[in-house]
Design an enzyme around this catalytic site. Structure first.
Site, PDB file in Angstrom:
ATOM      1  CD  GLN A  69      -3.107   0.838   2.201  1.00 54.00           C
ATOM      2  OE1 GLN A  69      -3.121  -0.179   2.870  1.00 54.00           O
ATOM      3  NE2 GLN A  69      -4.004   1.784   2.341  1.00 54.00           N
ATOM      4  CG  LEU A  95      -1.475  -5.221  -0.945  1.00 53.45           C
ATOM      5  CD1 LEU A  95      -2.742  -6.007  -0.705  1.00 53.45           C
ATOM      6  CD2 LEU A  95      -1.741  -3.898  -1.620  1.00 53.45           C
ATOM      7  NE  ARG A 140      -2.971  -7.610   5.092  1.00 55.94           N
ATOM      8  CZ  ARG A 140      -2.209  -6.599   4.709  1.00 55.94           C
ATOM      9  NH1 ARG A 140      -2.643  -5.800   3.723  1.00 55.94           N
ATOM     10  NH2 ARG A 140      -1.035  -6.354   5.272  1.00 55.94           N
ATOM     11  CG  HIS A 176       2.979  -4.061   9.126  1.00 56.70           C
ATOM     12  ND1 HIS A 176       2.666  -5.378   8.895  1.00 56.70           N
ATOM     13  CD2 HIS A 176       2.804  -3.419   7.937  1.00 56.70           C
ATOM     14  CE1 HIS A 176       2.323  -5.527   7.627  1.00 56.70           C
ATOM     15  NE2 HIS A 176       2.388  -4.355   7.026  1.00 56.70           N
ATOM     16  CD  GLN A 223       1.585  -9.048   6.023  1.00 59.30           C
ATOM     17  OE1 GLN A 223       0.502  -8.528   6.281  1.00 59.30           O
ATOM     18  NE2 GLN A 223       1.957  -9.339   4.793  1.00 59.30           N
TER      19      GLN A 223
END
Length: 279
Positions: free
Chosen positions: A21, A107, A131, A211, A260
């Site tokens: 992204q 991604l 997601r 993250h 992740q």
């Protein structure tokens, strides 16, 4: 019809790398759509899987709509897959690069699922949209942001993160590392990193603290979505974001995708591994 990708080519041995992204731009993929029947098939399959015209947002915008996670993530994935199919359409088998490993930044790891046959394009698209929605919901629940720190090593930045309550979220190179956290914590971390010798600190224009632990609310929904789908072993190893190690089984890939969403992207470690394979 199920779209499949050619991973048993006979050309030079390479690693396939897929972007994450932030790579989105209005108009991306339009030339592929107009000039490649194989690429157009990818875009049409993605639109069909989503039940809406993502291509209209990709090709026409507006930019604010494309930047939304629920559009940006499947959009970047779609363009990446279209690039691979257009390459297949235009190269003979002996010219087509032969991927011996694959990896994707955040991604991009999902794009690798489709190319390596772990999921078909339809299921990959649905999982990416899910997601994106789960991550957006987590952002709404736990607002945050990210910053890039240049010129400070990992150990020093991990100490800054501990002192300010933020997370090291992307280790892109030895001296280009991204942190995530709430806005106050990131502001404090940027000041502290600069005081301790960082060459540059850059606030990133992102929708959340990706993250990091602030993404934990997305985990349960992601587990449920993953378990509802039929995963296969990859035809080509996928180098894991979280460890930099190759993944060869469906179960190990499932574990990686769950870890992740709130774990650090070890991109430097991933690239080091791929370079060690000789690509």
């Amino acid at each position: 019809m199920t779209l499949t990708f050619q991973t048993k080519a006979q050309g030079p041995k390479v690693a396939y790398l897929f972007p994450g992204q932030g790579a989105q731009a209005v108009g991306m993929g339009k030339e592929l759509y107009d000039n490649s029947a194989a690429a157009r098939e990818v875009f049409d399959k993605v639109d069909e899987s989503l039940g809406r015209s993502l291509t209209k947002v990709l090709f026409e915008g507006p930019e604010d709509d494309l930047r939304q996670t629920i559009n940006a993530q499947p959009g970047i994935m779609a363009v990446s897959l279209a690039c691979v199919k257009a390459m297949e359409e235009n190269l003979d088998l002996d010219e087509m690069p032969q991927p011996i490993v694959m990896a994707g930044h955040s991604l991009g790891e999902y794009t690798a699922l489709a190319v390596s046959g772990v999921l078909d394009v339809a299921d990959t698209t649905k999982l990416v949209q899910m997601r994106g929605q789960l991550m957006q919901d987590a952002c709404d629940q736990n607002p945050g942001t990210m910053a890039a720190i240049l010129g400070l090593d990992q150990m020093a930045l991990e100490e800054v993160a501990r002192e300010t309550g933020v997370w090291v979220s992307n280790i892109n190179t030895a001296e280009q590392i991204v942190i995530s956290g709430d806005r106050m914590g990131i502001a404090q971390a940027m000041d502290l990193a600069a005081a301790r010798g960082a060459k540059k600190v850059i606030a990133l224009r992102v929708g959340g603290a990706f993250h990091s632990g602030l993404m934990e609310p997305a985990r349960a929904g992601l587990v449920e979505a993953i378990e509802s789908m039929d995963f296969h072993n990859p035809t080509v190893p996928i180098v894991a974001n979280c460890t930099g190690d190759p993944l060869n089984t469906a179960d190990s890939i499932k574990e990686e995708l769950v870890a992740q969403v709130s774990g650090c992207v070890q991109w430097k470690r991933s690239v080091d591994y791929m370079m060690g394979t000789g690509v």
